[in-house]
Motif scaffolding. Structure first.
Motif, short mmCIF file in Angstrom:
data_model
loop_
_atom_site.label_atom_id
_atom_site.label_comp_id
_atom_site.label_asym_id
_atom_site.label_seq_id
_atom_site.Cartn_x
_atom_site.Cartn_y
_atom_site.Cartn_z
N THR A 187 0.83 -1.20 0.00
CA THR A 187 0.00 0.00 0.00
C THR A 187 0.87 1.26 0.00
O THR A 187 0.59 2.23 -0.71
CB THR A 187 -0.95 0.00 1.21
OG1 THR A 187 -1.78 -1.15 1.14
CG2 THR A 187 -1.83 1.24 1.23
N THR A 189 3.80 1.44 -1.27
CA THR A 189 4.34 1.51 -2.63
C THR A 189 3.32 2.16 -3.57
O THR A 189 3.68 3.02 -4.39
CB THR A 189 4.70 0.09 -3.13
OG1 THR A 189 5.68 -0.48 -2.25
CG2 THR A 189 5.26 0.13 -4.54
N SER A 190 2.05 1.77 -3.45
CA SER A 190 0.99 2.37 -4.28
C SER A 190 0.88 3.87 -4.04
O SER A 190 0.68 4.66 -4.98
CB SER A 190 -0.35 1.69 -3.99
OG SER A 190 -0.32 0.33 -4.37
N LYS A 194 1.53 6.91 -6.75
CA LYS A 194 0.57 7.99 -6.99
C LYS A 194 1.22 9.36 -6.81
O LYS A 194 0.97 10.29 -7.57
CB LYS A 194 -0.62 7.84 -6.04
CG LYS A 194 -1.78 8.78 -6.32
CD LYS A 194 -3.00 8.42 -5.46
CE LYS A 194 -4.20 9.27 -5.85
NZ LYS A 194 -5.41 8.88 -5.05
N THR A 199 2.86 4.50 -13.23
CA THR A 199 1.94 3.35 -13.22
C THR A 199 2.66 2.03 -13.02
O THR A 199 2.04 0.97 -13.02
CB THR A 199 1.15 3.29 -14.55
OG1 THR A 199 2.09 3.22 -15.64
CG2 THR A 199 0.27 4.52 -14.72
N TYR A 223 -2.46 -5.79 -6.50
CA TYR A 223 -2.04 -4.39 -6.58
C TYR A 223 -1.62 -4.09 -8.01
O TYR A 223 -0.65 -4.66 -8.52
CB TYR A 223 -0.90 -4.09 -5.61
CG TYR A 223 -1.30 -4.10 -4.16
CD1 TYR A 223 -1.54 -2.91 -3.49
CD2 TYR A 223 -1.45 -5.30 -3.47
CE1 TYR A 223 -1.92 -2.92 -2.15
CE2 TYR A 223 -1.83 -5.31 -2.12
CZ TYR A 223 -2.06 -4.11 -1.48
OH TYR A 223 -2.43 -4.12 -0.16
N LYS A 224 -2.31 -3.18 -8.64
CA LYS A 224 -2.07 -2.87 -10.04
C LYS A 224 -0.71 -2.19 -10.24
O LYS A 224 -0.38 -1.23 -9.54
CB LYS A 224 -3.18 -1.96 -10.57
CG LYS A 224 -3.12 -1.72 -12.08
CD LYS A 224 -4.28 -0.88 -12.55
CE LYS A 224 -4.22 -0.64 -14.05
NZ LYS A 224 -5.34 0.22 -14.51
N ILE A 226 2.38 -3.26 -9.72
CA ILE A 226 3.52 -3.58 -8.85
C ILE A 226 4.06 -4.97 -9.18
O ILE A 226 3.32 -5.96 -9.15
CB ILE A 226 3.14 -3.51 -7.36
CG1 ILE A 226 2.66 -2.11 -7.00
CG2 ILE A 226 4.33 -3.90 -6.49
CD1 ILE A 226 2.22 -1.95 -5.55
#
Length: 443
Positions: A187, A189-190, A194, A199, A223-224, A226
């Motif tokens: 999370t 990392t996401s 952002k 992406t 997780y998109k 990664i």
């Protein structure tokens, strides 16, 4: 074939003695010593004075410049004094001494163990929260994170790279963190993706941590963007420029920053700290520290409040072994000897390594035999023996010409030298001198 960097490298004994040891919370001490300089750049300016009451998470030091970071109290109690204190460098620097009374936290901090996956935040809000929370690079360099997330004009990030190599022998803090806090790391990392508008992210992990690789790969499926990548176990795989070369096959030129090849690199511990800052409103007040050594009774990974004296960690690991020759802050390759166990844990404290007298004893230095082993293993492609000679004879022009400032201080040259020459010691000395000369010239 596992990916790795293309220049130099070595494979010292791993000695991951604390691998598999779960994170153990360490109780706050009777007093913490919180240095105002726990990061690259300008020290924070104290915003408290003697006698002021503080809570866990209270701001006690305000960032004092663009490259600086906020400092927060890791305990509740009363400020006893603001004075100079020894830090891991061996120098006395300004610090805030806080006598501990109870354990009262700022009410804004979410102390629950509930995992938070989603929150409506913009890129600007993420960077603002990171700035407020005093997050810095937890891999050792302690560069203020918000600065890395705001590339200079004309630069654009293409990929986020999470450094989870933990290539330094003995240390296992990052490995343990990935196993126990994988969702939080992903999370975080996401959130970093952002913040820099990319992406794609790659988490690079050395292949000697197969359990962490498989664990994060399974979680990352949800997780998109990664990817979790296994890397060859080769020191210094965790060097920023080496990791970029390993993962995207781009080499950062001398004097350039990673953003010049489109990469932003953050440590896996930093990703977790970002999660806590944004999702839990928790400033950087504690971290995972490995305490280890072949003679240590209970090599462990502790969750420690910033400012805790190193002696408290040693006591929790079973005490100082008989015949101890040296205590290292960090790992054996890049760490530095501590001159006192009263030195406090700081944001960049990744480990405490205890060496016996035999392990710590240096062998007699001999003349250089021109074998070029140091040149072959240097991951930056520079000539360590030339740089040592330049420093010995204070030939700073020669040192600068031979790129002494490119040295990442990994210690591969010293490790491999058959003549037992303290190459890194001299290069560190010369690098500091040349960097000072360059700063003066620019001014």
């Amino acid at each position: 074939m596992l990916k790795t960097f293309r220049i130099g490298g070595i494979h010292p004994p791993e000695n991951k003695l604390s691998a598999g040891k779960k994170i153990t919370p360490l109780a706050p001490p009777e007093q913490v010593i919180i240095p105002l300089s726990q990061h690259i750049g300008a020290p924070a300016a104290a915003v408290v004075k003697k006698g002021d009451p503080v809570r866990v998470g209270s701001l006690v030091g305000k960032a004092n410049g663009f490259v600086s970071a906020n400092i927060h109290s890791s305990v509740s109690g009363k400020v006893s004094k603001i004075d100079d204190a020894l830090d891991a460098s061996g120098y006395r620097r300004p610090a805030i001494f806080i006598d501990v009374e109870g354990d009262e936290w700022e009410e804004s901090i979410d102390r629950t163990e509930t995992f938070v996956r989603e929150k409506a935040v913009t890129a600007e809000q993420i960077i603002q929260r990171i700035t407020e929370a005093g997050i810095v690079g937890l891999g050792g360099a302690t560069f203020p994170t918000q600065v890395k997330l705001t590339p200079p004009p004309g630069s654009k990030a293409e990929i986020l790279i999470i450094n989870a190599a933990e290539c330094e022998p003995y240390l296992t803090a990052d490995h343990t963190l990935m196993l126990e806090k994988g969702e939080e790391v992903l999370t975080g990392t996401s959130l970093l993706m952002k913040a820099i508008h990319v992406t794609k992210a790659v988490i690079g992990i050395e292949n000697n941590k197969k359990d962490a690789i498989s664990h994060l790969q399974r979680l990352a499926a949800n997780y998109k963007g990664i990817e979790v990548m296994a890397l060859k176990t080769q020191y210094p795989q965790g060097g920023e420029k080496q990791l970029i070369d390993s993962i995207i096959r781009r080499q950062v030129k001398s004097g350039a920053l990673p953003i010049s090849v489109g990469a932003v690199v953050q440590n896996v511990g930093t990703a977790f700290a970002v999660y806590e800052a944004v999702m839990k409103n928790k400033p950087l007040i504690e971290r995972i520290v490995t305490v280890t050594g072949k003679a240590v009774t209970n090599a462990s990974n502790f969750r420690v409040r910033i400012g805790t004296p190193i002696q408290k960690l040693i006591d929790a690991a079973g005490g100082l072994p008989e015949g101890t020759g040296k205590i290292i802050g960090g790992g054996p390759m890049m760490g530095k000897a501590l001159i006192s166990t009263d030195v406090p844990v700081a944001k960049g404290s990744s480990g405490v390594l205890i060496l016996s007298e035999e392990e710590a004893r240096r062998k007699p230095m001999m003349d250089c035999i021109r074998c070029a082993k140091c040149v072959n293993v240097c991951p930056m492609g520079i000539n360590p023996t030339t740089l040592m000679t330049a420093t010995e004879f204070t030939n700073w022009e020669l040192a600068e010409k031979n790129h002494i400032t490119d040295c990442i201080e990994c210690g591969s040259c010293t490790y491999t030298c058959p003549a037992n020459r303290p190459l890194l010691d001299y290069i560190r000395l010369g690098k500091g001198k040349v960097m000072g000369i360059i700063r003066s010239r620019k001014a």
